[in-house]
Each structure stands twice: as C-alpha cells, then as structure tokens.
Design an enzyme around this catalytic site. Structure first.
Site, PDB file in Angstrom:
ATOM      1  N   ILE A 177      28.710 -52.504 -25.508  1.00  0.00           N
ATOM      2  CA  ILE A 177      29.162 -51.599 -26.761  1.00  0.00           C
ATOM      3  C   ILE A 177      29.145 -50.208 -26.106  1.00  0.00           C
ATOM      4  O   ILE A 177      30.516 -49.906 -26.760  1.00  0.00           O
ATOM      5  CB  ILE A 177      27.058 -50.987 -27.317  1.00  0.00           C
ATOM      6  N   ASP A 215      17.248 -39.622 -20.729  1.00  0.00           N
ATOM      7  CA  ASP A 215      16.746 -40.433 -20.165  1.00  0.00           C
ATOM      8  C   ASP A 215      15.792 -40.261 -21.705  1.00  0.00           C
ATOM      9  O   ASP A 215      14.939 -39.613 -21.351  1.00  0.00           O
ATOM     10  CB  ASP A 215      16.526 -40.650 -19.018  1.00  0.00           C
TER      11      ASP A 215
END
Lengths: 508, 508
Positions: free
Chosen positions: B211, B270
């Site tokens: 990615i 995160d």
C-alpha cells in the site's frame, strides 16, 4: 510509459479542468508523467503546488486518459482560484510538508486538554488549507461530544478570530444579531437592523449566503439592494446611517469557520464547542460588542431540545464574556417556518410588508422581529429594561424603521423591486382538519428544487401554520419557479412528500 | 442555462473520465444539466448512481466545461469499476438515502458503548461504500484513543469478518503468520511458510500488495511464481502441498478493512481497536486457527514503543481467543531494515539466498525467519516447546524447506528467475565511524522513488547495519532502477537526505 526525462522538478503548465470539488483543492496529474512517476506520487497524496510565488496544498487525483496533455497539470476550480492561476502558467509540484499540528489533534483524541498554542497551530493550518477533509473530520470528531472545556472553547474562538481579517468601528458600542441554525423564512435581520438603527444604535450587519438553505440573509437582501460592498463602502454607509446590510463574503472574517462548516454539515455532528467558536468568532471579527443570538428550538432545527439550547446559551455567554463580548440569547420556537415566503425574493416581500405595516404582513415575522429588536434596544441602552418591545413597535408603526431601511438601501446603491416568478403551482389539502406539523426540512428542500436560492424569485409561499383548521382542497402552499422544468420537479417532489404538512383529520 | 426538459430522472449516459480518485467513488455532472439543477444537487452531495440493476453511492463533483457532453454523466475509475460500467450505458441518479448507522457513530462520539448490532450496521454501510471519506475519518477518530472496550473490539472484528467472503479448509489446524506494520525488507513469510509446510502443517498464506511500502509479500512472490490464484486453484495447491503463497486480493476477505486502512493511513492515527480488528478479521476470514503475529517495535515502525506493543499483544490474544483463534505475538526489533534487498525482486533474491543456504544470505533475515517458524512449529505441535527453532533450522539447512518452496512454486505454475535492474548507483559514506541509525521511512521512500514496487527490479541493496564500523567512501547502499530517469530522482533524493544512514564519526 517510463520517464526518460532526467531533469527533475521540471515545471508543468497549469490547466483549469473546470471541475468543482467544492472547497477541497484537487490537483490532477497524468499517470505516466515523469514527475508523477518519479516522485512516487499516489492518488490521494497531499501535494504542494507552487506558481508565481504562491503555493497551496492539494490532494492528488491521477488521470489516465486524454484530459491532460503531456506537460500539463490540472487544477480543480477552488485550487485554480486559490492560486489565482492563469492558463498554462508554469508550476512545480512536491510533497506537502507533514502537518505538525495533527499531533495536537491526536493528543485531543487521547483525551488531553489543548493549549491556546495547540489550537492556534491547528487553526492556522486549517486556514492555510493544509488539512484535507479527512483531517478536518478527525478534528471535528475529536472536539465533539462535550470534549472541549470552557478554556479550550475560548482559545479556539480566539484562534479563529486571529486567523482572519477583523473589522473595527470608531464607536464603543457595536450591536449585532445572529440566528443559530436555520428556520425557513425566519428573515428578521433586515427588520431588526432598521428598527435598531432608527433608534441611534450602530449595527453594521454582515450576512452570509445560503449554504444548505433556500436563502441566506444576503440572498434576500440582494433582491432589495446592492450587498457586495467593499470595506470602504461599508464604512461609509455605516458612518452615514449607523447600519449596513452587507454580504460578509467580501471580507474574510474567521475563514477557518467556513472551512470547518462544510465538513460539519456532511458529518451532521453537533459539536457545541465548535458551534460556539463558529458563531462568536464571526461576531468578534466583525467588531461587534453586543450580540443577540436567536436560537430556534425544534425537532427539525439545529438546536433540537430546550435543554441543549440552555446549555448552549450558558456557554455562549461565558465564552463571549471572556472575550469582551456581551451576549444575550433568546430560545425561540423553531417548530415551523416563520413568515409566508421561503426563497430570496419571497422573503424580501415579507420584509417589505412588515416594514411598510401592510395589513397582510405575516404576524409571526413581525412579532419575532419586534421581540428581538426590543432586546437589542435594551442591550444598547436605547430602551429601559422591559420597554424595548414597545419602543421597537413604535419605531415600526411610525414608519421610522421603513424610512431607515430606505436610507440604508439608498446609501448602499438604491432600493430594488424584488423579482416575481412566472410559474406557479398550488398544493392543496387532501382532507380537512387541524394542521399538526409542518416539516422544516422538506419545506427547504422543496423550495430549493423550485430553484432557490439561485433563481431569486423561486420558492414557496406558505398559506398555513400549525394549529390552523383547513378544509379539503384549501391551498396549503404555492410553489414559485422561474422555469416550467423546475416547477415540475418541485411539484413531483411535493406529490411524493405529502407529509410536508400533516393534517390531523377531524372525524368524517 | 435553465432546464426546460420536463421529464425528470431521464437517464444519462455513463462516461469513464479516467480520473483515479483512489477508493472514493466520484460522479461528475454538468453544472447546467437539467438533472443536476432540478434536483438541487450541490458539489460534494452524496448521490446514488444506478445502472443495469446495480447501484453505488458516490460523491458529486460538478463540471463547468467541456469534459462532459450534454446527457453524459462522468465516473471516476473506482466508481466505473464498482458499477462494471460500459461506455454510454444509461444510468439514473438520485440522492443517496441518509446513512442510518451514522447515528451509531455519533453515539460513540458521545461516549456510549456500541452493541454488536450497532457495529454490524456501521461495517455493513462501510462495506457497501455508503460512507464518504469524512464519515470514515469520524468513525476512526471516535474509536481511537482506547475508546473501544474489549467487547466492542470483538464485535467489530466479527462484523468485519461477516461483511466479506470467508475461506474454510478441511483440516482442524490452519496455521498463519502476519507482520503488523511495515519494516523494509522484512520478507520472512515465504521462508516461514516453506519451513512450516515442510513439517506437515497446513499454512495457506494469502498476502497483500504494497500500500505504502516499496513491496508487499505478494509483490515479491510475484517475481518468483504466479500468485493471482483463483480460489479453486488455491485449494488445489494447498491440498497438494499443505501451503500456498497467494495474493489475497482475488478473494474478498474483510473488505471493510481495505476501506478503513486507506483513511487511517492519511490520518496517521493509531487506533488499537481497529488495528486489532483489521489484523484478526483478515485471519479469521482466511480460515486460520493459529496465528503468529510479528510486531516490530521501533521509532519509525507502526508499533512505536515496547509498552504499546505489550498492550496490543494482550488485546490481540484476548480478542482472538474470544473468536476461536489461537494468537501468539512476538515483539521484534523494528529499528532498522531486515535483509539486504528492499524492493520486489531484491527481496526475492534474499529469500532465495536464505532458502538455498547461501553463504552470503542475510543473517538477520535467516535468524528472524527461523525464530518465527520455530514458534509456529511449536504452536502447531510439530515441535515440542523450546525445540521449534532447532527444528526450523534443521528443515532449512537440510534443504527440505527449499524443496517445499520449489514444490509450492511448481503447483502454483512454476518458479521464475526474478528480474535484475539495468541502472545502478552507489551511495557511499562521507565520513568514517560507527553507524548509529538507519531511517526506515527514508529507505522506503527512496526505494519507491527508484520505481518499486511497480518496477519489479527496482529498489535498494543495503550494505550496512546499525553498529557497523564504516570507512569514508565505503558503499552504504546501492540503488537499482529500470530507467535512468528513476535512478536520477532516487539519487537526488538520497543526496538531499544523507541522514538516511547516520554515522557517528570517530575523532578526526
């Protein structure tokens, strides 16, 4: 195709692709262009586009086919406008620097309090267009759900004021008025401004155009007088008349607000902290000292409950107070539209009818305008406490308000006759009984389908209110459109949404 | 131009504009098109595009100029693909229904716990493409900062599994292995799969393409054997060899994960809850029963601290356990790249060197592969506790792993020789001393500038490790590129980022 050109960072020529991506700047590059391949740019990368000493941050969309010639870089409309670009002007492209202030957003997500410095950094980056829509959504979400405390809301408001232009007026007391959240037809501002200014108070009113509604105050005012005033002209009008009714878009007041609002709207998240910063930063930037806030409360209004309205009022006063702004709030009935007209010109006719004391002027609009104007007169010490409403009423009935309104129009460039629509359709009651509900959102949507606000004469005339008794086939509302096509669309929408006006039928 | 056509909802003809908007579907309409005006569509509106019995939700961009002819509707690449559209196929457009599950996201923002039903509704809407990027960003933000409890993470994982395809294997024990967060060159999977399968365990490994990194396991494997296996072929390979090394993209496992990941990446937030759901949903959907997770810990890795790594491990085990998955985690050193090669083919050469027991095989890659393979062998009861590493080492050194790898390649369609790049550049030490830091992110970026992963042979050979002593002008790394242009870009980037390898100079 592989890049064989060994000169990196070669300038590309700008091309306006004519794509409206709303406010998010997009840059379009050919997939096989050397710069795109060699820099390793992926679609959705955040890039810095620089030309002629200016630069913006834009999101990359990669183009596969013939939209761009080799050596061209495409821009969306907003990117083009931000760069004041010219056709085939050379420009360079590079990765945008990482956005340092995102670490503050992350800190907020983890429940930490943000300092004035943190919020300033965020707002500066937002204003300079460095946040992509997803970053804005993360910031809004992190601040929602009562996650900003009073100090943070104050700091955010200040940061938003400081990030844009500010106006100042050579008087101590500058009145202002604002309605939080839309209510169709609730066009009290022009009436209030005329009444308040006729009593010697200074009220330089700047208004916005519609974002999602069928008309903003500026859209309505534009059918009555020139509103796109330059700052110099605005000052001159205010000096002469003590008031103006101008479009605020010409002056960049709290630009971060405009950027945040469009994402908040898509998310449909209520963030009380940001709502407060949004409203008050605009008022502070406009140089106001005394602000009256109208908060319509209703199931289909922005303020959905009395309780939320009261919490909001308290915070608005506290934040305003901390920043030297006297704030008064007024929770009003937001359960149904105000006035008869919905749409720029139709609302203007309502305003004229009230100011000219016509017999058929909408009573609800008159009442609400007088009530709010009365409070402003009291706030500005032009009336004793408890006497504001009477003074407002006297000012209106004597013709002084109408005279002041005409004078303001004259100073801004002259009073117009609002346009009238050519095409009409009457929507009638399918049964008889008592009206128990009028859906604000469907009303707005229908008026927009009829062409408002772009088609100035388009919209709705509402012939009923909640609690009215109606007969079968009695007209409930009239559609106004400038073209037969638009009329038809609105009409079909109405026919599919007959619950726009709900009638509790009497026993048959 | 005004709409004069009175036939509403007239079909428009689809046109592929060739614009890559990554995964967010965009529909382009002419500003003056009757449907656009009459429906009151604004730029950024969420619209439902329907054609040939299929429909998608897309974001509107309005087009001002000649990109579209009257009667045409443009689609971005992803919108085109999702609809399997054909040129000038007729399609209709309407407002997308409001997304009911957004009220669950709002509820989370206000601190409420989400039920399994709530999370299911959210994941279903995400999977069917009804969330715009800003909605995804709001959901991710609302779940970040430890705001999902254990029950919610379990429910989210389940919902993500259920929203896609699932594989099942006719054995009780299905081994799997995954590395959380990128570390350049850390290509242990092919080696581990060969060792584990050579010992009779079943390990049907599906991998993804890169990615953001210079190579995903699937990119590397593709230089060695066919990896785009249909499900039937995959089953046949696994039945025969007990293992496969396939690209997972052909099978739709946990598609919500793919959608969320691209927004998480842009936000760089995160969210431990979503990270867990992301990793485990893919493994559960792949039909695994025993998973070993490699968590590299390092300043420039996804897991930035030992403490976060330990929290994450604990949660991964608990959530896995609740869903019938045996999870073991392994916190590894993520401070520098692993192996010598970075880029698809260069990593493949490392893998071959290890499997073939070459003298010059990278020791760190060998060690890490043996350690992880040993743990998997113990988990699968192929080795006694404490004996896994030795068995793995024996399997490698005896050539059994290499034999198994060749057999897997044969079953998938044959072993290839990875390609080699034509153009090279050596980056040398500018001083002498001890290497104290190698920057993972700059290493990845440079390898991508050189052309990886699209240019299979491109990337970096790393000739040094942290703590090595180097002489002035000693080669630190070699760039590999398929074109001179790409070599030059990577070279210039290196010259501007000499801190990619930091040398603590000895006293002069």
């Amino acid at each position: 195709m592989k890049p064989t050109d060994d000169r990196p960072q070669k300038a590309l020529r700008l091309k306006r692709l004519g794509i409206d991506t709303y406010q998010e700047p997009i840059v379009y590059l050919r997939r096989e262009s050397p710069v795109c391949r060699a820099e390793g740019f992926d679609s959705q990368a955040r890039l810095r586009v620089a030309t002629n000493g200016q630069s913006i941050v834009a999101t990359l969309n990669i183009v596969d086919n013939g939209l761009l010639s080799p050596g061209e870089m495409g821009l969306s409309n907003i990117a083009w406008d931000l760069l004041s670009a010219k056709h085939h002007q050379p420009a360079t492209i590079s990765y945008a620097k990482p956005i340092d202030s995102l670490s503050n957003v992350r800190s907020k997500i983890y429940g930490n309090e943000l300092s004035e410095k943190d919020l300033n950094a965020i707002v500066q980056d937002i204003t300079s267009g460095r946040y992509a829509d997803v970053h804005l959504a993360a910031f809004i979400t992190a601040c929602s759900g009562y996650k900003l405390n009073l100090a943070e809301i104050i700091a955010l408001t200040k940061a938003m004021v400081n990030a844009g232009e500010t106006l100042s007026w050579p008087v101590n007391q500058v009145m202002d008025k604002h309605c939080v959240g839309g209510l169709p037809g609730n066009r009290t501002s022009p009436i209030i401004v005329a009444i308040v200014a006729a009593n010697g108070l200074v009220i330089p009113k700047t208004s916005s155009r519609a974002i999602t509604s069928p008309s903003g105050t500026a859209d309505t005012m534009e059918t009555l007088m020139p509103v796109a005033l330059k700052l110099e002209k605005m000052r001159q009008v205010v000096e002469q008349e003590g008031a103006c009714l101008a479009w605020g878009g010409a002056v960049k007041l709290s630009p971060a607000d405009d950027i945040l609002i469009r994402v908040e709207r898509v998310l449909d998240i209520d963030s009380e902290g940001q709502l407060i910063a949004s409203v008050l930063s605009k008022k502070l930037a406009a140089g106001s000292s005394h602000v009256l806030l109208d908060l319509p409360v209703g199931a289909t209004a922005k303020v959905r409950s009395q309780e939320f309205g009261e919490d909001l009022s308290e915070l608005l006063k506290q934040v305003g107070g901390a920043l030297g702004l006297t704030v008064r709030t007024c929770l009003t009935d937001g359960s149904q539209p105000i006035g008869a007209g919905i749409g720029p010109a139709l609302e203007a006719f309502d305003v004229l009818a009230v100011l000219q004391n016509h017999q058929q002027a909408p009573k609800d609009l008159t009442e609400r305008s007088l009530s709010l104007a009365g409070q402003l007169l009291e706030m500005g010490n032009a009336a004793k406490i408890g006497q504001g409403f009477k003074l407002a009423q006297k000012t209106l009935q004597s013709g002084a308000a109408w005279k002041k309104f005409q004078a303001i129009a004259e100073a801004q460039g002259g009073l117009f006759e609002p346009p009238k629509a050519k095409y009409h359709y009457q929507f009638c009651a399918s049964g008889y009984g008592r009206i128990c509900h009028i859906n604000n959102r469907l009303i707005s949507r229908t008026a927009k389908l009829a062409g408002a606000p772009d088609a100035k004469a388009a919209g709705i005339s509402l012939h009923c209110h909640v609690n009215d008794l109606v007969e079968t086939n009695q007209p409930l509302l009239t559609l106004h459109a400038e073209t037969p096509g638009e009329l038809k669309y609105a009409q079909q929408f109405l026919d599919n949404h007959r619950d726009i006006v709900v009638i509790e039928e009497a026993n048959v």
